[in-house]
Design a protein around this motif. Structure first.
Motif, PDB file in Angstrom:
ATOM      1  N   PRO A 108     -17.557   7.561 -12.547  1.00 12.98           N
ATOM      2  CA  PRO A 108     -16.764   7.676 -11.293  1.00 12.98           C
ATOM      3  C   PRO A 108     -17.330   8.699 -10.331  1.00 12.98           C
ATOM      4  CG  PRO A 108     -15.331   7.568 -13.217  1.00 12.98           C
ATOM      5  CD  PRO A 108     -16.714   7.750 -13.737  1.00 12.98           C
ATOM      6  N   ARG A 109     -17.814   9.827 -10.796  1.00  9.26           N
ATOM      7  CA  ARG A 109     -18.370  10.835  -9.882  1.00  9.26           C
ATOM      8  C   ARG A 109     -19.634  10.323  -9.190  1.00  9.26           C
ATOM      9  NH1 ARG A 109     -19.317  16.469 -12.613  1.00  9.26           N
ATOM     10  NH2 ARG A 109     -17.062  16.225 -12.778  1.00  9.26           N
ATOM     11  N   GLN A 110     -20.513   9.620  -9.903  1.00  7.60           N
ATOM     12  CA  GLN A 110     -21.710   9.054  -9.268  1.00  7.60           C
ATOM     13  C   GLN A 110     -21.359   7.967  -8.262  1.00  7.60           C
ATOM     14  OE1 GLN A 110     -24.112   7.734 -12.522  1.00  7.60           O
ATOM     15  NE2 GLN A 110     -24.664   9.825 -13.209  1.00  7.60           N
ATOM     16  N   ALA A 111     -20.316   7.202  -8.571  1.00 14.77           N
ATOM     17  CA  ALA A 111     -19.895   6.139  -7.646  1.00 14.77           C
ATOM     18  C   ALA A 111     -19.378   6.729  -6.344  1.00 14.77           C
ATOM     19  CB  ALA A 111     -18.824   5.262  -8.301  1.00 14.77           C
ATOM     20  N   ARG A 112     -18.612   7.834  -6.447  1.00 18.12           N
ATOM     21  CA  ARG A 112     -18.125   8.483  -5.229  1.00 18.12           C
ATOM     22  C   ARG A 112     -19.269   9.037  -4.389  1.00 18.12           C
ATOM     23  NH1 ARG A 112     -14.102  10.379  -8.792  1.00 18.12           N
ATOM     24  NH2 ARG A 112     -15.188  12.368  -9.001  1.00 18.12           N
ATOM     25  N   ALA A 113     -20.280   9.627  -5.026  1.00 18.82           N
ATOM     26  CA  ALA A 113     -21.430  10.157  -4.284  1.00 18.82           C
ATOM     27  C   ALA A 113     -22.216   9.032  -3.593  1.00 18.82           C
ATOM     28  CB  ALA A 113     -22.343  10.940  -5.237  1.00 18.82           C
ATOM     29  N   LYS A 158     -21.016   6.180  -2.647  1.00 20.77           N
ATOM     30  CA  LYS A 158     -20.197   5.657  -1.547  1.00 20.77           C
ATOM     31  C   LYS A 158     -20.285   6.559  -0.329  1.00 20.77           C
ATOM     32  CE  LYS A 158     -15.518   4.084  -0.491  1.00 20.77           C
ATOM     33  NZ  LYS A 158     -14.144   3.904  -1.034  1.00 20.77           N
ATOM     34  N   ILE A 159     -20.232   7.881  -0.554  1.00 16.00           N
ATOM     35  CA  ILE A 159     -20.343   8.822   0.571  1.00 16.00           C
ATOM     36  C   ILE A 159     -21.720   8.702   1.229  1.00 16.00           C
ATOM     37  CG2 ILE A 159     -20.419  11.266   1.182  1.00 16.00           C
ATOM     38  CD1 ILE A 159     -18.345  11.762  -1.027  1.00 16.00           C
TER      39      ILE A 159
END
Length: 351
Positions: free
Chosen positions: A30-35, A37-38
């Motif tokens: 999840p943390r890599q996915a948020r990065a 996406k940003i």
């Protein structure tokens, strides 16, 4: 077959029972996915901003920058017509020949005009002889006293002498005209240039005032650039111009000489009833009119021919217009180093 328990059939509880004191680590997905996406959003924003800026510059370049591909090489053409009529007996030039001002182009049969000169010269001599006789008669009458002749007779002889003098002047004028007409049988070029589209031949009949030969004035070339009216605020008389002819790499240099003050409009004509003839238009489509701008040619590179009708691309002031107002406003808002004193000057320069 041995008996099995519920714990034996379900391996998950057994695994949990095998490590009762250990906790599973948190997944990093999840943390890599948020990065990611940003990053995608930021890249999209940068690309969108660059596209907006590029579109703005392209719009200003095509709408306001003083340049046009709609340019044409223009020239004056001398349509030479004879001042006397007659049959052409000699053509001294050929098509596309360079000529100088005063060069003979063709010759009209001079026989009739030579006869006219001879006749006029004889008439002058006749009138001069008659004048001598009339002057002698008048002088003798003036020398007599009123006993031998009357005052009226003296006046009559003096008047006859004046009439004879006027007749001499008239005959001399006719002689001068006859000589001029004889000279006009040799039709000469009125400009420096090149003969074009030569169709005459020996035996053709030349009529007074009817053009039968054309000479391109090579000293009169200029460029007409047709600029959209949205670009006219950036064009002034005296501005430098750069011209590129289609098919030739070297550029011509010139100067804006004049700007046309009027172009034809279809709505200016009247109908058959005298009413204004107004054409319907689409209100959401507005086409910019093109205004002719005359460019004086200052320098032509060697090897570049000037031919009337050639297509040219014209750049005035290097084809660069002033910076867009929206860009100047954005710069003033973003730049923190702009001083308050420079702000009004910048605004005044833009307006």
């Amino acid at each position: 077959m041995p008996d099995t328990t519920a714990d034996e059939d379900d391996p998950k509880p057994a695994a949990r029972d095998g490590a009762p004191g250990r906790s599973d680590p948190l997944p990093s997905v999840p943390r890599q996915a948020r990065a990611a996406k940003i990053f995608r959003l930021a890249a999209t924003g940068v690309i969108l901003l660059a596209a907006i800026l590029a579109a703005g510059f392209v719009w200003e370049f095509y709408v306001a920058a003083p340049w046009t591909r709609d340019g044409t090489v223009r020239v004056q053409v001398a349509n030479i017509a004879p001042q006397v009529a007659g049959q052409i007996v000699e053509v001294r030039v050929h098509d596309n020949q360079n000529v100088r001002k005063g060069d003979v182009l063709y010759v009209i049969d001079p026989i009739d005009f030579e006869v006219a000169v001879t006749s006029a010269d004889a008439e002058v001599k006749n009138r001069e002889a008659d004048l001598q006789v009339k002057n002698a008669q008048s002088a003798r009458r003036q020398a007599l006293s009123t006993v031998s002749t009357s005052v009226e007779e003296k006046q009559q002889f003096a008047g006859s002498a004046k009439i004879a003098e006027a007749a001499v002047e008239s005959a001399q004028a006719q002689l001068r005209q006859a000589k001029v007409n004889l000279e006009r049988t040799q039709v000469t070029s009125t400009v420096n240039g090149r003969v074009t589209n030569l169709l005459m031949r020996v035996g053709d009949y030349a009529r007074t005032g009817t053009s039968n030969i054309s000479v391109v004035d090579t000293d009169s070339f200029w460029i007409d650039g047709y600029f959209e009216e949205t670009k006219m605020p950036n064009i002034r008389v005296g501005d430098p111009a750069d011209v590129k002819l289609m098919g030739f790499d070297p550029h011509l240099t010139g100067t804006v000489e004049s700007i046309t003050l009027g172009i034809s409009t279809a709505n200016a004509a009247s109908s058959t009833q005298g009413l204004p003839d107004v054409n319907p238009v689409y209100t959401w489509v507005r086409l910019a009119q093109r205004v002719p701008v005359r460019i004086r040619i200052d320098h032509v590179p060697p090897g570049v021919p000037l031919i009337a009708g050639m297509t040219a691309t014209v750049f005035v002031n290097g084809g660069r217009g002033p910076a867009p107002n929206w860009l100047m406003d954005l710069r003033d808002r973003v730049s923190p180093s702009a001083t308050p004193a420079a702000g009004p000057a910048t605004e005044a320069g833009r307006h």
